[in-house]
Scaffold this active site. Structure first.
Site, short mmCIF file in Angstrom:
data_model
loop_
_atom_site.label_atom_id
_atom_site.label_comp_id
_atom_site.label_asym_id
_atom_site.label_seq_id
_atom_site.Cartn_x
_atom_site.Cartn_y
_atom_site.Cartn_z
N ARG A 14 46.16 53.61 37.52
CA ARG A 14 45.35 52.56 36.58
C ARG A 14 46.80 52.47 35.20
NH1 ARG A 14 38.87 52.98 35.85
NH2 ARG A 14 38.88 54.64 38.04
N ALA A 437 38.09 60.52 30.84
CA ALA A 437 39.56 60.47 30.14
C ALA A 437 38.84 60.50 28.74
CB ALA A 437 39.81 58.91 30.20
N ASP A 463 27.61 65.10 33.15
CA ASP A 463 28.60 64.03 34.08
C ASP A 463 28.40 64.51 35.47
OD1 ASP A 463 31.01 62.52 35.08
OD2 ASP A 463 32.26 62.64 33.05
N ASP A 465 29.82 62.72 37.62
CA ASP A 465 31.11 63.18 38.40
C ASP A 465 31.97 64.49 38.57
OD1 ASP A 465 32.75 61.60 40.08
OD2 ASP A 465 33.58 60.05 38.72
N ASN A 471 42.43 61.21 38.40
CA ASN A 471 41.64 61.47 37.06
C ASN A 471 42.80 62.27 36.08
OD1 ASN A 471 39.08 62.44 38.38
ND2 ASN A 471 39.38 60.19 37.78
N ARG A 474 44.96 60.86 33.55
CA ARG A 474 44.78 60.60 31.98
C ARG A 474 43.35 61.63 31.34
NH1 ARG A 474 42.49 57.93 35.95
NH2 ARG A 474 40.68 57.71 35.69
N GLN A 475 43.29 62.38 31.97
CA GLN A 475 42.06 63.15 31.40
C GLN A 475 42.86 65.22 31.81
OE1 GLN A 475 38.57 62.10 34.10
NE2 GLN A 475 38.98 60.30 34.28
N LYS A 487 33.18 67.45 36.61
CA LYS A 487 33.99 67.27 35.58
C LYS A 487 33.51 68.08 34.08
CE LYS A 487 35.78 62.64 37.22
NZ LYS A 487 36.05 61.14 35.96
N VAL A 513 22.85 60.43 32.51
CA VAL A 513 21.29 59.99 32.00
C VAL A 513 20.98 58.58 32.50
CG1 VAL A 513 20.79 59.56 29.57
CG2 VAL A 513 23.04 61.20 29.43
N ASP A 537 32.05 54.51 31.40
CA ASP A 537 32.73 53.24 31.53
C ASP A 537 32.12 52.06 31.80
OD1 ASP A 537 32.09 54.62 33.88
OD2 ASP A 537 33.94 55.41 34.97
N ASN A 538 30.59 51.82 31.48
CA ASN A 538 30.22 50.84 31.87
C ASN A 538 29.33 50.39 31.81
OD1 ASN A 538 27.05 51.35 32.96
ND2 ASN A 538 28.35 53.61 34.01
N CYS A 593 31.96 26.98 46.28
CA CYS A 593 32.96 25.91 46.70
C CYS A 593 34.64 26.44 47.30
CB CYS A 593 32.47 24.58 46.55
SG CYS A 593 31.29 24.15 47.36
N THR A 594 34.84 26.60 46.12
CA THR A 594 36.74 27.04 46.00
C THR A 594 36.61 27.98 46.64
OG1 THR A 594 36.34 26.47 43.69
CG2 THR A 594 38.11 27.90 43.94
N ARG A 596 35.56 29.18 49.47
CA ARG A 596 35.51 28.52 51.38
C ARG A 596 36.38 27.53 51.35
NH1 ARG A 596 29.10 27.05 50.17
NH2 ARG A 596 27.93 29.19 50.59
N ASN A 772 31.33 20.15 46.67
CA ASN A 772 31.22 20.78 45.00
C ASN A 772 29.99 21.59 45.20
OD1 ASN A 772 32.65 19.13 43.55
ND2 ASN A 772 32.33 17.67 44.30
N ASP A 773 29.38 22.59 44.19
CA ASP A 773 28.84 24.28 44.27
C ASP A 773 27.36 22.83 43.92
OD1 ASP A 773 30.06 25.99 45.06
OD2 ASP A 773 30.35 26.81 42.88
#
Length: 1013
Positions: A14, A437, A463, A465, A471, A474-475, A487, A513, A537-538, A593-594, A596, A772-773
């Site tokens: 990262r 982190a 947590d 995870d 990790n 930075r953790q 963790k 949670v 983180d989300n 379309c872009t 494909r 075109n879409d």
């Protein structure tokens, strides 16, 4: 870091996306010296060690004192009396096995000459700083000075007479498609796309027709005319623009010149940390100098907490300095801010974990800039204070008596806030969601400040995870031995060892949670808390916790990082808006379309390659398995929309063309290469030749549409070879066939492919391609053609002897599984089709893996800011102006602070209410009729509709019979009647939404209803 110019991507993955490989390799050759190892010094050392330099050397021969434990997290009471540097070395060395940690006995010139960067902290006198800086400046050694005093701090940076910044911002070079270039050099963007450039930046051009001289690689300086146009100077002599063109920003190194500390004391240059405190920088510039003079006068002792005599002496010293340097206080009309300087005096012996974390992250990033030349350094002074963090003087008055040392590890914090407020901190009950982190940094700061250590306090951290190797970069609470463990459990044990007062006061959990765990995180749980801190983180998890905090009216501290950027937000009940009140705009998707047929940038080809990976090796195998195990799979598939024909063909191919050997897999991969990068491209050009026109007579291949070129397979071309290698090994995995056991042998592949007949291209004459879409899919009508025959042609599951495929589950971090190898090669081959600049494995992994760039410096700084807001939450401040939301970008560097946005208010029947935080509270399982009467009599509101979730419980327009059977039911029985489900036994509150008319019969917005069962 390893000493063979290789970077351990599994550890630094990262961070690589923040700094880039070039900067990382420069850091790998930098030796750094840190002088002074109280809290600030060790915080810098921690972040620099995690980042990975060649070596880190420490110097602080002073003996450890008990109050050092206020911010020095690597010390314990058993270390008191020993050398700070010696006792810190061992624990610091555990952070990163690639970075040797050394200790020196002296810092004379000969010793200093060995380092590329020298950092001096708050244990060093001003005179000694000047001496060291003068030597460093003359020797081209980068020098950084920093100190914190209570809620105040500063940093000074001197990177020499000529310091080259190779990339000032760290942002990806901007690129875009040109629609027009006028003779005066005005460049206009295609389709109103913003160019994103700034005055003074440089661009180069490619694929311009009519002004071919622009394509020779020359750089052009930009003058911005607006968001959709810029000027590069006259191009009349180059010819006349016809069409096409792509501009790409080019990062041009910038040389900066720095003055010595000695020269800049009288003539400082500032970076402002808070523009609302613009007039304080000069005051603090003199104030910190005066503190050093005070210490000289008093045998090294700083002013005593809340001591008026010492404070007056400091004011006098500042006044004398202001006379000596009259220009310093020009913004204050030459007047000394006595109140500010006295506060500096009162807090001079203090040490606050949040301030230390803020400067520890900031200064460590300056060290990395000094090593690598990446990002813009602080030039040259920055001053910071957080006086608004001080507790309410009426509730927690600070006196000489209650700020004096009590021989505890919290003495340096007590010196700033007072003993009574320290007790309030200790008796707070807190919930931390996430221990990654930010969570690790948060827990470290909480352990130092003694949060939750009192008889009525406590910390709960959850947590779900477990720890991975990546990790560790930075953790910082985690070590290699912890990989694979939970963790939250490891983090809780680490901070309990850091501060034994937390033993038994911190509870680790592994529950996520969310709605599924509301029986665990129930009413009594939330109601027991004083406040909540997110370390997530989300977005989905953040918004869920935010909704819970709003419902239970709990303060929430929110923060996040993205590379060198960070943000903090404080959410206070009845005072501020909630986290969910404002959302970032959704991420812009790539048109189908872009993807494909018409890609024009590497992001498009990477997305296409990942989609192909998913279709080839995951979806195809899963569809086969469902066909083989689910009796009604075909019937259910026929009812679905989407590419049913493609799914059936995929199942047919997977079964009927089953490979028996790895050689079969290699040959399949070669044929797929021919199909995707040669035949499909020839078919596109068959439908739309290079000279094709649109219905308006314009060239079809113009603007964002780039005419492709079919690839001719060449096993010696690395991307061609790795496509075959990756595809063959992944297909072999699907079928349980042994693939390459080590490095692939190109000669073996050549031999296998020499036996393969590759079919010639034959165009499909009636195939239509969506342009075109917005256009209808021209092949949609053919979906049903022969589907029944295709389904009937599939071999019966019973005839396949228990066949089962192994779907591939995308994993970006395993370099041996061929996932990123295939996606990189596949993306690059498509990029070569369309003359798009290819991407290396690292960039492809970053985009395909949706990796969030992260670095310990930003994490530490942001967590420091959060904890300065935490004191205000503990103080229960009710003035919105006391709180600060923050945004920082360490690359620039930029610091922005603002007052939170107030929660919106509304009215009904003349009553004012808070639209976010207020609701109607009803006690008990009330009957519907009584609820209707309650609102009519107490609130003057006529309920017109009442709902629970998606279920409509009551509406005024219901027929009398339906109303009669419902009005006398309690709410729980009414919900059971409508939903056919019992209300869960753990549920203690129910939320009902109402629509109501006011006294004038007008429909009016009102709060929701909470039924307390």
């Amino acid at each position: 870091m390893s000493k063979d110019s290789e970077i351990d991507e599994s550890l630094y993955s990262r961070q690589l996306y923040v700094l880039g490989k070039e900067a990382m390799l420069k850091m790998q050759h930098s030796n750094v010296l840190i002088i002074g190892l109280r809290g600030l010094g060790i915080e810098i050392a921690k972040n620099v060690a995690l980042a990975g330099v060649k070596s880190l050397t420490l110097y602080d021969p002073a003996a450890v004192e008990l109050q050092d434990l206020s911010t020095q997290f690597f010390l314990s009471e058993s270390d008191v009396g020993q050398r700070r540097d010696e006792v810190s070395r061992g624990k610091l060395a555990e952070l990163n096995s690639y970075v040797p940690i050394n200790v020196v006995e002296s810092i004379d010139d000969a010793e200093l000459a060995q380092f590329q960067v020298v950092v001096v902290t708050d244990t060093v006198t001003l005179e000694e700083k000047v001496r060291i800086n003068n030597f460093c400046h003359a020797s081209d050694i980068k020098f950084i000075s920093t100190e914190t005093r209570g809620l105040f701090g500063n940093v000074f940076v001197d990177l020499g007479n000529e310091f080259s910044v190779i990339d000032q911002t760290g942002e990806e070079p901007r690129t875009g498609i040109v629609s027009d270039i006028e003779p005066d050099g005005t460049v206009t963007m295609l389709d109103d796309n913003r160019h994103g450039l700034e005055d003074g930046q440089y661009v180069r051009f490619s694929e311009v027709q009519g002004l071919e001289k622009l394509n020779d690689g020359s750089l052009f300086k930009v003058e911005v005319l607006g968001p959709f146009a810029f000027r590069i100077g006259s191009v009349k002599e180059f010819g006349e623009y016809k069409k096409g063109g792509i501009y790409t920003e080019v990062k041009v190194p910038k040389t900066l010149s720095f003055k010595t500390m000695q020269d800049s004391l009288a003539d400082p240059e500032y970076v402002f940390s808070d523009f609302a405190k613009f007039d304080r920088v000069g005051q603090l510039h003199l104030g910190f100098q005066a503190l050093h003079q005070f210490a000289i006068r008093h045998q090294g002792e700083l002013p005593r907490p809340m001591n008026e005599e010492d404070a007056n002496e400091l004011v006098k010293l500042v006044t004398d300095l202001a006379t000596q340097y009259p220009d310093i206080l020009a913004t204050s009309e030459g007047k000394v801010n006595e109140k500010l300087i006295k506060e500096l005096s009162y807090q001079a012996r203090g040490d606050v974990p949040g301030v230390v974390a803020f400067f520890g992250g900031l200064v460590a990033q300056e060290v990395l800039k000094a090593c690598s030349g990446k990002f813009t350094p602080v030039k040259q002074y920055m001053y910071f204070d957080s006086l608004e963090t001080l507790p309410d003087e009426k509730k927690y008055p600070r006196t000489v008596e209650n700020t004096k040392p009590i021989n505890s590890r919290y003495d340096n914090q007590i010196a700033v806030f007072g003993l009574d407020f320290q007790r309030k901190i200790a008796n707070s009950k807190v919930f931390l969601v996430g221990s990654g982190a930010i969570g690790c940094e948060m827990l470290k700061n909480w352990a130092l400040m003694g949060l939750g250590t009192g008889p009525d306090g406590g910390i709960i951290v959850t947590d779900n995870d477990s720890i991975e190797k990546s990790n560790l970069n930075r953790q910082f609470l985690f070590r290699p031995k912890d990989v694979g463990h939970d963790k939250s459990d490891v983090a809780a044990r680490a901070v309990s060892a850091m501060n034994p007062d937390l033993a038994g006061k911190i509870k680790p959990m592994t529950d996520k949670v969310g709605p599924d765990t509301e029986n665990i995180f129930n009413d009594s749980f939330w109601e027991s808390l004083d406040f909540v801190t997110n370390a997530l983180d989300n977005i989905d998890a953040r918004t869920y916790v935010d909704r819970r905090c709003v419902f239970y009216r709990k303060p929430l501290l929110e923060s996040g990082t993205l590379g060198t950027k960070g943000n903090t937000q404080v959410i206070i009940p009845r005072l501020t808006e909630s986290y969910s009140s404002s959302r970032d705009p959704p991420e812009k998707s790539i048109p189908l379309c872009t993807l494909r047929s018409f890609p024009n940038k590497i992001d498009h080809t990477i997305a296409w390659a990942k989609s192909l990976f998913q279709g080839y090796f995951a979806d195809a195998a899963e569809n086969v398995n469902m066909y083989l195990t689910q009796e009604d799979f075909i019937q259910q598939l026929m009812k679905q929309s989407g590419d049913v024909k493609g799914t059936l063909e995929s199942i047919s191919d997977s079964i009927n063309k089953k490979p028996n050997t790895f050689d079969d897999c290699i040959q399949w991969a070669r044929l797929e290469f021919e199909k995707k990068f040669n035949h499909d491209i020839k078919q596109l050009l068959y439908n739309f030749p290079s000279d094709a026109k649109t219905s308006t007579g314009e060239p079809f291949w113009s603007g964002s549409k780039r005419a492709p070129t079919p690839l001719e397979f060449d096993l010696n071309q690395p991307d061609h070879f790795h496509f075959v290698v990756g595809a063959a090994n992944l297909r072999a995995y699907n079928y349980g066939i042994k693939g390459d056991s080590g490095e692939p042998d190109i000669n073996y592949y050549q031999n296998v492919l020499s036996k393969l007949d590759v079919p010639e291209f034959a165009p499909i004459k009636n195939l239509q391609i969506q342009v075109n879409d917005d256009d209808p899919d021209p092949n949609a009508g053919s979906q049903s053609d022969n589907l029944e025959d295709l389904a009937a042609s599939l071999p019966k599951p019973a005839s396949l002897n228990g066949m089962r495929l192994e779907p591939v589950e995308f994993e970006k971090d395993d370099d041996t599984n061929h996932h990123i190898e295939f996606i990189t090669a596949c993306s690059n081959c498509r990029a070569l089709n369309y003359s798009i600049e290819v991407a290396d494995r690292q960039k492809t992994k970053f985009i395909a893996g949706r990796i969030i760039p992260a670095i310990a410096t930003t994490t530490g700084l942001v967590t420091g800011l959060v904890n300065l807001e935490l004191y205000k939450v503990v103080d229960e401040k009710d003035d919105i102006e006391a709180y600060r939301n923050g945004f920082v970008n360490l690359a620039l560097p930029f610091f922005g602070f603002s007052e939170p946005i107030a929660s919106p208010k509304a009215k009904y029947n003349g009553k004012s209410y808070d639209k976010i935080w207020d609701r109607f509270d009803i006690k008990g399982d009330i009957k519907l009729s009584d609820l209707i009467d309650h609102f009519e009599k107490k609130e003057g509101l006529e309920i017109t509709m009442l709902s629970y979730g998606v279920s409509l419980l009551y509406a005024s327009f219901f027929p009398p019979k339906k109303l009669k059977e419902r009005v006398n039911l309690p709410i729980t029985e009414l919900v059971k009647l409508i939903t056919k489900k019992d209300v869960p036994s753990h549920l203690k509150t129910m939320i009902l939404e109402i629509c109501a008319d006011d006294k004038d019969g007008e429909d009016v917005e009102v709060p929701y209803v909470t039924i307390h069962l």
